[in-house]
Design a protein around this motif. Sequence first.
Motif, PDB file in Angstrom:
ATOM      1  N   CYS A   1     -44.881 -11.202  -0.100  1.00  0.00           N
ATOM      2  CA  CYS A   1     -44.894  -9.835  -0.650  1.00  0.00           C
ATOM      3  C   CYS A   1     -44.580  -8.807   0.426  1.00  0.00           C
ATOM      4  O   CYS A   1     -43.847  -7.845   0.185  1.00  0.00           O
ATOM      5  CB  CYS A   1     -46.245  -9.550  -1.298  1.00  0.00           C
ATOM      6  SG  CYS A   1     -46.530 -10.472  -2.815  1.00  0.00           S
ATOM      7  N   LEU A   2     -45.131  -9.003   1.606  1.00  0.00           N
ATOM      8  CA  LEU A   2     -44.864  -8.083   2.710  1.00  0.00           C
ATOM      9  C   LEU A   2     -43.388  -8.107   3.099  1.00  0.00           C
ATOM     10  O   LEU A   2     -42.778  -7.056   3.332  1.00  0.00           O
ATOM     11  CB  LEU A   2     -45.738  -8.438   3.915  1.00  0.00           C
ATOM     12  CG  LEU A   2     -45.618  -7.539   5.129  1.00  0.00           C
ATOM     13  CD1 LEU A   2     -46.089  -6.134   4.784  1.00  0.00           C
ATOM     14  CD2 LEU A   2     -46.407  -8.092   6.283  1.00  0.00           C
ATOM     15  N   ALA A   3     -42.787  -9.289   3.147  1.00  0.00           N
ATOM     16  CA  ALA A   3     -41.369  -9.395   3.496  1.00  0.00           C
ATOM     17  C   ALA A   3     -40.501  -8.724   2.442  1.00  0.00           C
ATOM     18  O   ALA A   3     -39.544  -8.011   2.779  1.00  0.00           O
ATOM     19  CB  ALA A   3     -40.986 -10.861   3.653  1.00  0.00           C
TER      20      ALA A   3
ATOM     21  N   LEU B   1     -40.912  -4.882   2.818  1.00  0.00           N
ATOM     22  CA  LEU B   1     -40.190  -4.355   3.979  1.00  0.00           C
ATOM     23  C   LEU B   1     -38.679  -4.413   3.781  1.00  0.00           C
ATOM     24  O   LEU B   1     -37.949  -3.544   4.261  1.00  0.00           O
ATOM     25  CB  LEU B   1     -40.597  -5.116   5.242  1.00  0.00           C
ATOM     26  CG  LEU B   1     -42.031  -4.874   5.718  1.00  0.00           C
ATOM     27  CD1 LEU B   1     -42.341  -5.770   6.904  1.00  0.00           C
ATOM     28  CD2 LEU B   1     -42.263  -3.426   6.048  1.00  0.00           C
ATOM     29  N   PHE B   2     -38.191  -5.410   3.081  1.00  0.00           N
ATOM     30  CA  PHE B   2     -36.752  -5.502   2.817  1.00  0.00           C
ATOM     31  C   PHE B   2     -36.309  -4.409   1.847  1.00  0.00           C
ATOM     32  O   PHE B   2     -35.267  -3.782   2.033  1.00  0.00           O
ATOM     33  CB  PHE B   2     -36.423  -6.885   2.249  1.00  0.00           C
ATOM     34  CG  PHE B   2     -34.971  -7.071   1.955  1.00  0.00           C
ATOM     35  CD1 PHE B   2     -34.065  -7.264   2.975  1.00  0.00           C
ATOM     36  CD2 PHE B   2     -34.504  -7.025   0.652  1.00  0.00           C
ATOM     37  CE1 PHE B   2     -32.715  -7.423   2.706  1.00  0.00           C
ATOM     38  CE2 PHE B   2     -33.164  -7.175   0.371  1.00  0.00           C
ATOM     39  CZ  PHE B   2     -32.270  -7.374   1.411  1.00  0.00           C
ATOM     40  N   VAL B   3     -37.108  -4.138   0.827  1.00  0.00           N
ATOM     41  CA  VAL B   3     -36.737  -3.158  -0.189  1.00  0.00           C
ATOM     42  C   VAL B   3     -36.829  -1.732   0.362  1.00  0.00           C
ATOM     43  O   VAL B   3     -35.999  -0.884   0.061  1.00  0.00           O
ATOM     44  CB  VAL B   3     -37.622  -3.326  -1.445  1.00  0.00           C
ATOM     45  CG1 VAL B   3     -37.444  -2.168  -2.411  1.00  0.00           C
ATOM     46  CG2 VAL B   3     -37.312  -4.639  -2.130  1.00  0.00           C
ATOM     47  N   THR B   4     -37.816  -1.455   1.189  1.00  0.00           N
ATOM     48  CA  THR B   4     -38.030  -0.095   1.687  1.00  0.00           C
ATOM     49  C   THR B   4     -37.379   0.143   3.050  1.00  0.00           C
ATOM     50  O   THR B   4     -37.719   1.097   3.730  1.00  0.00           O
ATOM     51  CB  THR B   4     -39.531   0.208   1.803  1.00  0.00           C
ATOM     52  OG1 THR B   4     -40.119  -0.720   2.719  1.00  0.00           O
ATOM     53  CG2 THR B   4     -40.207   0.131   0.453  1.00  0.00           C
TER      54      THR B   4
END
Length: 95
Positions: free
Chosen positions: A14-16, A19-22
């Motif tokens: 979820c963190l990855a 961070l990829f989306v934002t």
Amino acid sequence: MITFRFILPGVFSCLAIFLFVTAPAPLPEHRQVASMERQVNAAHVFTAVNAVNQAARQIYTSRIVGARKKAGLGFGEDWAEQGVEKARRPPYSYG
């Protein structure tokens, strides 16, 4: 122990994704930045530095010279003469 095997990879996934989306937009290439945007007129720089220097001198004068005058100490150019009870005038003092 088994819950950590499922929760920890899920949290990292979820963190990855977050961070990829934002992720911010990529920075422009160095060649794309116009050279005129980086040039600063030297007169403007010296004017700004002079204003900061003047403010610093004023603060120094008010704190050092003003406090010593309130305490009864005198300042003058004749501080080195015999029998004179004055302190040497600080540089750039206005008071």
